[in-house]
Each structure stands twice: as C-alpha cells, then as structure tokens.
Scaffold this motif. Sequence first.
Motif, PDB file in Angstrom:
ATOM      1  N   LYS A 258      -3.214   2.453  -4.651  1.00  0.00           N
ATOM      2  CA  LYS A 258      -4.453   2.155  -5.368  1.00  0.00           C
ATOM      3  C   LYS A 258      -4.338   0.822  -6.114  1.00  0.00           C
ATOM      4  O   LYS A 258      -4.841   0.662  -7.226  1.00  0.00           O
TER       5      LYS A 258
ATOM      6  N   THR B 296      -4.896  -2.711  -7.589  1.00  0.00           N
ATOM      7  CA  THR B 296      -6.086  -3.470  -7.980  1.00  0.00           C
ATOM      8  C   THR B 296      -6.066  -4.831  -7.300  1.00  0.00           C
ATOM      9  O   THR B 296      -5.036  -5.244  -6.742  1.00  0.00           O
TER      10      THR B 296
ATOM     11  N   GLN C 131      -7.693  -4.279   0.542  1.00  0.00           N
ATOM     12  CA  GLN C 131      -8.453  -3.263  -0.181  1.00  0.00           C
ATOM     13  C   GLN C 131      -9.077  -2.255   0.781  1.00  0.00           C
ATOM     14  O   GLN C 131      -9.085  -1.058   0.509  1.00  0.00           O
ATOM     15  N   HIS C 132      -9.581  -2.729   1.894  1.00  0.00           N
ATOM     16  CA  HIS C 132     -10.158  -1.828   2.897  1.00  0.00           C
ATOM     17  C   HIS C 132      -9.086  -0.932   3.499  1.00  0.00           C
ATOM     18  O   HIS C 132      -9.288   0.285   3.651  1.00  0.00           O
TER      19      HIS C 132
ATOM     20  N   GLN D 104      -6.360   0.069   2.231  1.00  0.00           N
ATOM     21  CA  GLN D 104      -5.905   1.078   1.261  1.00  0.00           C
ATOM     22  C   GLN D 104      -6.655   2.385   1.430  1.00  0.00           C
ATOM     23  O   GLN D 104      -6.109   3.469   1.234  1.00  0.00           O
ATOM     24  N   GLN D 105      -7.923   2.291   1.805  1.00  0.00           N
ATOM     25  CA  GLN D 105      -8.758   3.482   1.932  1.00  0.00           C
ATOM     26  C   GLN D 105      -8.471   4.246   3.227  1.00  0.00           C
ATOM     27  O   GLN D 105      -8.806   5.425   3.322  1.00  0.00           O
ATOM     28  N   THR D 106      -7.897   3.574   4.223  1.00  0.00           N
ATOM     29  CA  THR D 106      -7.704   4.215   5.524  1.00  0.00           C
ATOM     30  C   THR D 106      -6.258   4.559   5.828  1.00  0.00           C
ATOM     31  O   THR D 106      -5.996   5.246   6.805  1.00  0.00           O
TER      32      THR D 106
ATOM     33  N   VAL E 273       0.836  -1.209   0.000  1.00  0.00           N
ATOM     34  CA  VAL E 273       0.000   0.000   0.000  1.00  0.00           C
ATOM     35  C   VAL E 273       0.868   1.256   0.000  1.00  0.00           C
ATOM     36  O   VAL E 273       0.518   2.264  -0.614  1.00  0.00           O
TER      37      VAL E 273
END
Length: 153
Positions: free
Chosen positions: A119, A121, A147-148, A150-152, A114
């Motif tokens: 971002k 895939t 994936q989760h 990555q957003q935080t 990360v």
Amino acid sequence: MPTVTMTVNGKKVSGEVEARTLLVQFLRENLHLTGTHVGCDTSQCGACVVHVNGDSAKSCTMLAVQADGADVVTIEGLANGDELHPMQAAFKEHHGLQCGFCTPGMVMSAVDLVKKNPKATEHEIREWLEGNICRCTGYHNIVKAIQHAQQTM
C-alpha cells in the motif's frame, strides 16, 4: 576458475566464471538473458536490477560468485508464459516506458516494493525508485503504473 551454480528464473544453471565476473555479465553473456541491462556500470541507474533470493539487487555491482546457490529472477522470469506479470502489464497499460532501457530495472524494483509495501503511497514509490533513473518519462506514468499494479498483485 570458480564454478557458480544458481537457480535463474526457476531453472538450475551453472557455469565457470572468473572471480571478478559480475552477475549481470553472467546473466547476459553466459545465459544470454539480455533483458537485464547494463546502464552505468556504477550502480547509479538501476537498469540492471534483478531479484536475488527475493530481494531486488543491482547485478552490476554483485559478483556472480556472490550469487552462488541463490535464487535469481530476471525480467524474463516474471511473466507466466505469454501472460505478463501484473507489473509488466501495468507499465504497458499506463505508458510507464518510452525508450524502454530502464524498464526492466524499474519493473523489478517495483515488484519488490509492492511485495514489501503493498500500500505504498506516491511519495514512498518515488522514494523507492530513487535508485532507478529514467531519462525519458519524468516518472509520472511509472508511478501511475506501480499504483495500478498494487491493486492487482
């Protein structure tokens, strides 16, 4: 015997080691940081992944003397006190572990991914994890956790 000095999880440490001592042995046996696991001893499974100077490295194939002067972070060094690192929290929330043996290496690899590719895939995540073997989960929840996170992160 050579003396190695490095920063591990923010603390300067040193110790005498045989020249053939692996970094994973130094961490587990000398520093008693047993969160870094020894799975295969052949660099195949990834359970021993730590960060050395900011990059993920398999500590079962790196000599402790190679880490002399380095900044090393283990799974124990990710959390901020009682607050889990976002990747650790995501693995917990998304059930990215079962037996937990591979989890420290998976988490350390995922944090590096990360950092380098925020971002990524699903395909890129799965490719990155090729050096980490899980014998329990089938990787689906591990990928969801990454994936989760990555957003935080």
